[in-house]
Design a protein around this motif. Structure first.
Motif, short mmCIF file in Angstrom:
data_model
loop_
_atom_site.label_atom_id
_atom_site.label_comp_id
_atom_site.label_asym_id
_atom_site.label_seq_id
_atom_site.Cartn_x
_atom_site.Cartn_y
_atom_site.Cartn_z
N VAL A 1 0.90 -1.20 -0.04
CA VAL A 1 0.00 -0.19 0.04
C VAL A 1 0.83 1.30 -0.06
CG1 VAL A 1 -1.74 1.24 1.25
CG2 VAL A 1 -1.94 -1.00 1.48
N TYR B 1 0.68 5.57 0.45
CA TYR B 1 -0.33 6.61 0.98
C TYR B 1 0.57 7.83 1.01
CZ TYR B 1 1.70 6.23 5.50
OH TYR B 1 2.41 6.23 6.77
N LYS C 1 -8.95 -0.81 -2.76
CA LYS C 1 -8.46 0.56 -2.69
C LYS C 1 -9.35 1.61 -2.30
CE LYS C 1 -6.02 4.15 -5.50
NZ LYS C 1 -6.97 5.22 -5.46
N LYS C 2 -10.60 1.31 -2.92
CA LYS C 2 -11.59 2.32 -2.60
C LYS C 2 -12.16 2.06 -1.20
CE LYS C 2 -16.04 1.17 -3.85
NZ LYS C 2 -16.96 0.85 -4.75
N GLU D 1 -9.50 3.85 1.15
CA GLU D 1 -9.55 5.15 1.11
C GLU D 1 -10.80 5.69 2.04
OE1 GLU D 1 -10.06 6.01 -2.91
OE2 GLU D 1 -7.89 6.21 -3.44
N VAL E 1 -4.75 7.25 0.14
CA VAL E 1 -4.32 6.21 -0.22
C VAL E 1 -4.23 6.38 -2.01
CG1 VAL E 1 -4.51 3.73 -0.61
CG2 VAL E 1 -5.33 4.64 1.47
N ARG F 1 -2.10 4.18 -3.77
CA ARG F 1 -2.14 2.78 -4.76
C ARG F 1 -2.19 1.59 -3.70
NH1 ARG F 1 3.40 1.85 -7.92
NH2 ARG F 1 2.99 3.80 -8.05
N ALA F 2 -2.86 0.69 -4.06
CA ALA F 2 -3.03 -0.65 -3.36
C ALA F 2 -2.70 -1.77 -4.34
CB ALA F 2 -4.30 -0.66 -2.74
N GLU F 3 -1.68 -2.66 -3.84
CA GLU F 3 -1.48 -3.72 -4.74
C GLU F 3 -1.41 -5.08 -4.46
OE1 GLU F 3 -0.84 -3.43 -8.26
OE2 GLU F 3 -0.64 -1.11 -8.33
#
Length: 301
Positions: free
Chosen positions: A101, A103, A154-155, A158, A168, A170-172
């Motif tokens: 993640v 942020y 990710k949504k 956030e 946030v 990016r979330a991978e």
């Protein structure tokens, strides 16, 4: 000499002590009242222990002795350490998901007064959301719809960290690992599926071969029927011509046709391979003679 200098300095300080103190106070006020904030940071200022303001990049002025820079917060994008957590899919398969993640802090005044350990809080939130979302999906969907899963995580993250003044970026999902037993079962299933597809392909090939053979036989039958029809039409035409000749020339035309058939039959017998003896009936020579008489008789007429 040195004594004279010391006496002069003491005398000067005694006479201008107020001005010297005032100058020192002004310099101290300038040092305490001017704050230069770097581009990558924001300063949180407190007055009497309460939040007063947030200083952005550049030169900022505060009230000396009343205001204090309590927190220096970096607004650069940060990456949480890669984390692995176990999750169970809706078809009861245990998977180990590795996440990452990114942020950054947008509102430091919320971050410093609402959460103590930012990284730990975000990591815990991400782990819970990942488990919940994977629990709604089957294993095949987790593998095939990874982009959709990442967007949903990710949504939700956030939304969860919005009150902390955090964005946030990016979330991978870096990897989805399975235990060895599940891998072996999936490999067996994959091999079985490949074998099934091979059998289906072979069956389809055989079916197509049978269809092509049937088409070929049907085509051959159609062509044979056409040939027989043409031959029948030719024979009918020849018969019609012979019948017409008989009607026009009487019995002589019939005798001529019979004699000609006999000649053709004897010629076919004589064309055999090797040395052979052809036995002619007693009236064969007479038939030849009659045929030639009829033929030359017509020509002379």
């Amino acid at each position: 000499m040195e004594g004279l200098v010391e006496d002069f300095l003491l005398d000067f300080a005694g006479q201008n002590a107020v001005w010297i103190a005032l100058a020192v106070f002004l310099v101290l006020c300038v040092l305490l009242g001017v704050r230069i904030v770097p581009q990558s940071q924001k300063f949180v200022v407190e007055r009497f222990g309460r939040l007063h303001s947030v200083l952005g990049p550049g030169i900022n002025l505060i009230v000396p002795f009343l205001d204090k820079v309590a927190h220096r917060i970096s607004i650069l994008e940060r990456q949480l350490p890669n984390a692995s957590q176990d999750a169970i899919t809706s078809d009861n398969v245990l998977v180990q998901v590795e996440t990452s993640v990114f942020y950054r802090i947008l509102e430091p005044e919320k971050t410093v007064y609402r959460i103590r350990d930012v990284d730990g809080a975000i990591s815990t939130t991400v782990a819970g959301i990942v488990r919940a979302e994977i629990g709604k999906m089957e294993l095949d969907e987790v593998q095939s719809n990874r982009n959709q899963l990442i967007a949903e995580i990710k949504k939700l993250v956030e939304s969860a960290v919005d009150d902390w003044g955090i964005e946030v970026t990016r979330a991978e999902i870096l990897d989805v690992n399975l235990d060895q037993a599940t891998r072996d079962a999936m490999l067996q299933q994959l091999n079985a599926e490949r074998a099934r597809r091979a059998q289906v392909t072979e069956a389809e090939g055989q079916k197509r071969s049978v269809e092509l053979n049937a088409d070929a036989e049907l085509y051959a039958a159609e062509q044979s029927a056409k040939a027989r029809r043409i031959q029948a039409e030719a024979e009918a035409y020849a018969t019609e011509i012979v019948a017409k000749a008989i009607r026009e020339n009487g019995i002589e035309a019939a005798q001529y046709n019979v004699a000609l058939k006999q000649v053709e039959a004897l010629g076919a017998v004589a064309q055999g391979q090797g040395n052979q003896t052809v036995v002619l009936p007693s009236d064969a020579v007479d038939s030849f003679a009659d045929a030639f008489k009829m033929l030359f008789g017509r020509k002379s007429q």
